[in-house]
Design a protein around this motif. Structure first.
Motif, PDB file in Angstrom:
ATOM      1  N   THR A 294     -30.433 -10.397  11.528  1.00 14.29           N
ATOM      2  CA  THR A 294     -30.127  -9.123  10.851  1.00 14.29           C
ATOM      3  C   THR A 294     -30.374  -7.944  11.787  1.00 14.29           C
ATOM      4  OG1 THR A 294     -32.335  -8.742   9.886  1.00 14.29           O
ATOM      5  CG2 THR A 294     -30.830 -10.148   8.631  1.00 14.29           C
ATOM      6  N   TYR A 295     -31.386  -8.054  12.672  1.00 12.03           N
ATOM      7  CA  TYR A 295     -31.627  -6.966  13.637  1.00 12.03           C
ATOM      8  C   TYR A 295     -30.434  -6.870  14.600  1.00 12.03           C
ATOM      9  CZ  TYR A 295     -36.625  -7.975  12.397  1.00 12.03           C
ATOM     10  OH  TYR A 295     -37.814  -8.235  11.746  1.00 12.03           O
ATOM     11  N   LYS A 296     -29.921  -8.029  15.014  1.00  6.06           N
ATOM     12  CA  LYS A 296     -28.771  -8.024  15.945  1.00  6.06           C
ATOM     13  C   LYS A 296     -27.521  -7.511  15.247  1.00  6.06           C
ATOM     14  CE  LYS A 296     -30.401 -11.556  19.112  1.00  6.06           C
ATOM     15  NZ  LYS A 296     -30.299 -12.937  19.594  1.00  6.06           N
TER      16      LYS A 296
ATOM     17  N   GLY B 139     -42.260 -16.516   2.778  1.00  4.12           N
ATOM     18  CA  GLY B 139     -41.072 -16.480   3.628  1.00  4.12           C
ATOM     19  C   GLY B 139     -40.951 -17.737   4.481  1.00  4.12           C
ATOM     20  N   GLY B 140     -39.985 -17.718   5.370  1.00  2.00           N
ATOM     21  CA  GLY B 140     -39.717 -18.877   6.216  1.00  2.00           C
ATOM     22  C   GLY B 140     -40.888 -19.185   7.124  1.00  2.00           C
ATOM     23  N   VAL B 141     -41.282 -18.230   7.953  1.00  2.56           N
ATOM     24  CA  VAL B 141     -42.450 -18.443   8.819  1.00  2.56           C
ATOM     25  C   VAL B 141     -43.686 -18.627   7.939  1.00  2.56           C
ATOM     26  CG1 VAL B 141     -43.949 -17.411  10.580  1.00  2.56           C
ATOM     27  CG2 VAL B 141     -41.464 -17.119  10.750  1.00  2.56           C
TER      28      VAL B 141
ATOM     29  N   THR C 141     -50.044 -12.197   1.670  1.00  5.39           N
ATOM     30  CA  THR C 141     -49.448 -11.191   0.782  1.00  5.39           C
ATOM     31  C   THR C 141     -48.038 -11.633   0.374  1.00  5.39           C
ATOM     32  OG1 THR C 141     -48.689 -10.042   2.752  1.00  5.39           O
ATOM     33  CG2 THR C 141     -50.666  -9.177   1.687  1.00  5.39           C
ATOM     34  N   VAL C 142     -47.648 -11.236  -0.844  1.00  2.00           N
ATOM     35  CA  VAL C 142     -46.293 -11.502  -1.355  1.00  2.00           C
ATOM     36  C   VAL C 142     -45.932 -10.372  -2.306  1.00  2.00           C
ATOM     37  CG1 VAL C 142     -46.505 -14.032  -1.280  1.00  2.00           C
ATOM     38  CG2 VAL C 142     -47.159 -12.797  -3.339  1.00  2.00           C
ATOM     39  N   SER C 143     -44.639 -10.298  -2.691  1.00  3.33           N
ATOM     40  CA  SER C 143     -44.215  -9.175  -3.546  1.00  3.33           C
ATOM     41  C   SER C 143     -43.992  -9.537  -5.011  1.00  3.33           C
ATOM     42  CB  SER C 143     -42.935  -8.561  -2.981  1.00  3.33           C
ATOM     43  OG  SER C 143     -41.872  -9.489  -3.067  1.00  3.33           O
TER      44      SER C 143
ATOM     45  N   ARG D  12     -47.665  -7.883  20.665  1.00  6.50           N
ATOM     46  CA  ARG D  12     -46.343  -7.952  20.027  1.00  6.50           C
ATOM     47  C   ARG D  12     -45.559  -9.066  20.718  1.00  6.50           C
ATOM     48  NH1 ARG D  12     -42.048  -9.121  18.123  1.00  6.50           N
ATOM     49  NH2 ARG D  12     -40.682  -7.722  16.964  1.00  6.50           N
ATOM     50  N   PRO D  13     -45.768 -10.328  20.265  1.00 11.25           N
ATOM     51  CA  PRO D  13     -45.158 -11.468  20.944  1.00 11.25           C
ATOM     52  C   PRO D  13     -43.711 -11.712  20.520  1.00 11.25           C
ATOM     53  CG  PRO D  13     -46.423 -12.249  19.088  1.00 11.25           C
ATOM     54  CD  PRO D  13     -46.566 -10.737  19.092  1.00 11.25           C
ATOM     55  N   THR D  14     -42.989 -12.389  21.371  1.00 14.44           N
ATOM     56  CA  THR D  14     -41.642 -12.840  21.037  1.00 14.44           C
ATOM     57  C   THR D  14     -41.474 -14.291  21.490  1.00 14.44           C
ATOM     58  OG1 THR D  14     -39.344 -12.121  20.982  1.00 14.44           O
ATOM     59  CG2 THR D  14     -40.415 -12.083  23.130  1.00 14.44           C
TER      60      THR D  14
ATOM     61  N   LYS E  10     -34.977 -11.458  -1.496  1.00 15.60           N
ATOM     62  CA  LYS E  10     -34.665 -12.378  -2.605  1.00 15.60           C
ATOM     63  C   LYS E  10     -34.898 -13.832  -2.219  1.00 15.60           C
ATOM     64  CE  LYS E  10     -31.507  -9.532  -5.197  1.00 15.60           C
ATOM     65  NZ  LYS E  10     -31.047  -8.470  -4.310  1.00 15.60           N
ATOM     66  N   THR E  11     -35.161 -14.113  -0.944  1.00 15.45           N
ATOM     67  CA  THR E  11     -35.231 -15.511  -0.513  1.00 15.45           C
ATOM     68  C   THR E  11     -36.684 -15.966  -0.364  1.00 15.45           C
ATOM     69  OG1 THR E  11     -35.220 -14.978   1.844  1.00 15.45           O
ATOM     70  CG2 THR E  11     -33.085 -15.221   0.779  1.00 15.45           C
ATOM     71  N   THR E  12     -36.856 -17.286  -0.399  1.00 17.45           N
ATOM     72  CA  THR E  12     -38.147 -17.895  -0.075  1.00 17.45           C
ATOM     73  C   THR E  12     -37.853 -19.026   0.901  1.00 17.45           C
ATOM     74  OG1 THR E  12     -37.918 -19.422  -1.926  1.00 17.45           O
ATOM     75  CG2 THR E  12     -39.190 -17.404  -2.327  1.00 17.45           C
ATOM     76  N   GLY E  13     -38.827 -19.347   1.748  1.00 17.83           N
ATOM     77  CA  GLY E  13     -38.631 -20.449   2.695  1.00 17.83           C
ATOM     78  C   GLY E  13     -37.424 -20.192   3.576  1.00 17.83           C
ATOM     79  N   LYS E  14     -36.712 -21.276   3.890  1.00 19.01           N
ATOM     80  CA  LYS E  14     -35.610 -21.194   4.845  1.00 19.01           C
ATOM     81  C   LYS E  14     -34.276 -20.896   4.177  1.00 19.01           C
ATOM     82  CE  LYS E  14     -33.906 -21.223   8.722  1.00 19.01           C
ATOM     83  NZ  LYS E  14     -34.442 -20.369   9.810  1.00 19.01           N
TER      84      LYS E  14
END
Ligand code: NDP
Length: 321
Positions: free
Chosen positions: A45-47, A149-151, A169-171, A259-261, A312-316
């Motif tokens: 999404t960033y790309k 989330g996925g990670v 944390t979660v929403s 700030r790792p990548t 709206k998503t969870t996991g992968k």
């Protein structure tokens, strides 16, 4: 002809167009992979949105699993018919993708194609964050944002297996149940999370915070740390963090900020094999559960991006050609 998702310019999810394209040809050292499923990741999404610069026309997607269809000159480690996955492919939102031989991961027999597509990027990320960015030891208290989330869901399990205390944390209620069911010790909402971490740790603070949310959580993440704790800022799901005054690290308790990548933690084939080998083996023997929260037909890539960005998503999230 075959199909791929092509963006002609940066923009919202609507720039992701399901398009007829020529089937790619593998160059020297490359594999042509018939994609069984492609992983959707926040970086896509960033790309797409232009936060990271890409050339156009642009076919997104660094993650996929599938079967080798053909190999380019000089390829020795793989042959047509092999099952492979990658976190560093080229143009994986497609029926056929190219993968450099070095970036291809052999898929063990015990892993189905969807699980193999779901694991490489988020799995190797979870692995490097807790083993190499900050070495988590039994008894450490870890704060991890976006635990459903996925990670997040992968990291909760790996941290619990290591013997850490996990606060996340979660929403929403649904995400809370999921994070709890996956083993998190404490599941918080974002509001006031730093103060809650202080209470849970009886004033001490967390040893490490893994923060992939970014802008909205950064300040609280610093406040939730113990003296000499480390903030691992590994993403920006809520937006990028503005410039930081280093004095804040001093005032917060001689804190560490990194700030790792992923690319810097997959430096060579041995490092890639180590990380992928461990996460694939854990998934194959059932000790690491991989939740595929949503599958979309490849043609619905735009909707997959809307849902991921819309929390709206969870996991992968997977795309299936
Ligand atoms: P997730 O499945 O975790 O989705 C992102 C989650 O972030 C959402 O589900 C949501 O969970 C939470 N979130 C909080 N605030 C927002 C917001 N304003 N907008 C959208 N989401 C928000 O994604 P991934 O597992 O793919 O990635 C998690 C993070 O890790 C991303 O920032 C990604 O860029 C980063 N990452 C970094 C890597 C690296 O090497 N540095 C590699 C892989 C991923 P909730 O609703 O519960 O808050």
């Amino acid at each position: 002809m075959t199909h791929a998702i092509v963006a002609q310019q940066a923009g919202g999810p609507e720039v992701l167009a399901y398009t007829e394209v020529e089937r790619p040809e593998p160059g020297p050292g490359q594999l042509l992979v018939k994609v069984a499923a492609a992983g959707v990741n926040f970086i896509d999404t960033y790309k797409r949105g232009g936060v990271y610069k890409v050339p156009y026309p642009f076919i997104p997607g660094g993650e996929a699993a599938g079967t080798v269809e053909a190999v380019g000159d000089g390829v020795t480690a793989f042959a047509a018919g092999d099952r492979v996955a990658t976190a560093e492919g080229l143009s994986c939102y497609a029926e056929y993708a190219l993968v450099d031989e070095d970036a291809a991961l052999p898929v063990p027999d015990g892993l189905d194609d969807f699980t193999a597509a779901a694991l490489p990027l988020q799995g190797m990320t979870a692995h490097y964050l807790m083993n190499s960015t900050f070495k988590v030891e039994p008894g450490h208290t870890v704060l991890l944002h976006a635990g459903a989330g996925g990670v997040g869901l992968l990291l909760i399990q790996l941290l619990k297996a290591r013997g850490a205390e996990v606060i996340t944390t979660v929403s929403t209620d649904e995400k809370e149940q999921l994070a709890r069911g996956t083993g998190a010790d404490h599941v918080l909402r974002y509001d006031g999370f730093a103060a809650r971490v202080r209470e849970i740790t009886v004033g001490a603070g967390a040893d490490v915070v893994f923060d992939g949310v970014g802008k909205d959580t950064f300040d609280g993440s610093l406040k939730a740390l113990r003296v000499r704790g480390m903030l691992v800022l590994f993403g920006a799901a809520s937006g990028p963090v503005p410039p930081v005054d280093p004095q804040r690290l001093n005032a917060g308790g001689s804190l560490f900020l990194t700030r790792p990548t992923m690319g810097h933690y997959l430096r060579d084939a041995a490092e890639r094999r180590w990380r992928s080998g461990e996460v694939f083996a854990a998934a194959a023997d059932g000790s690491l559960k991989v939740r595929i929260g949503a599958r979309y037909p490849l043609s619905q890539a735009a909707q997959a991006h809307r849902d991921l960005e819309g929390r709206k998503t969870t996991g992968k999230v997977l795309l299936v050609p």
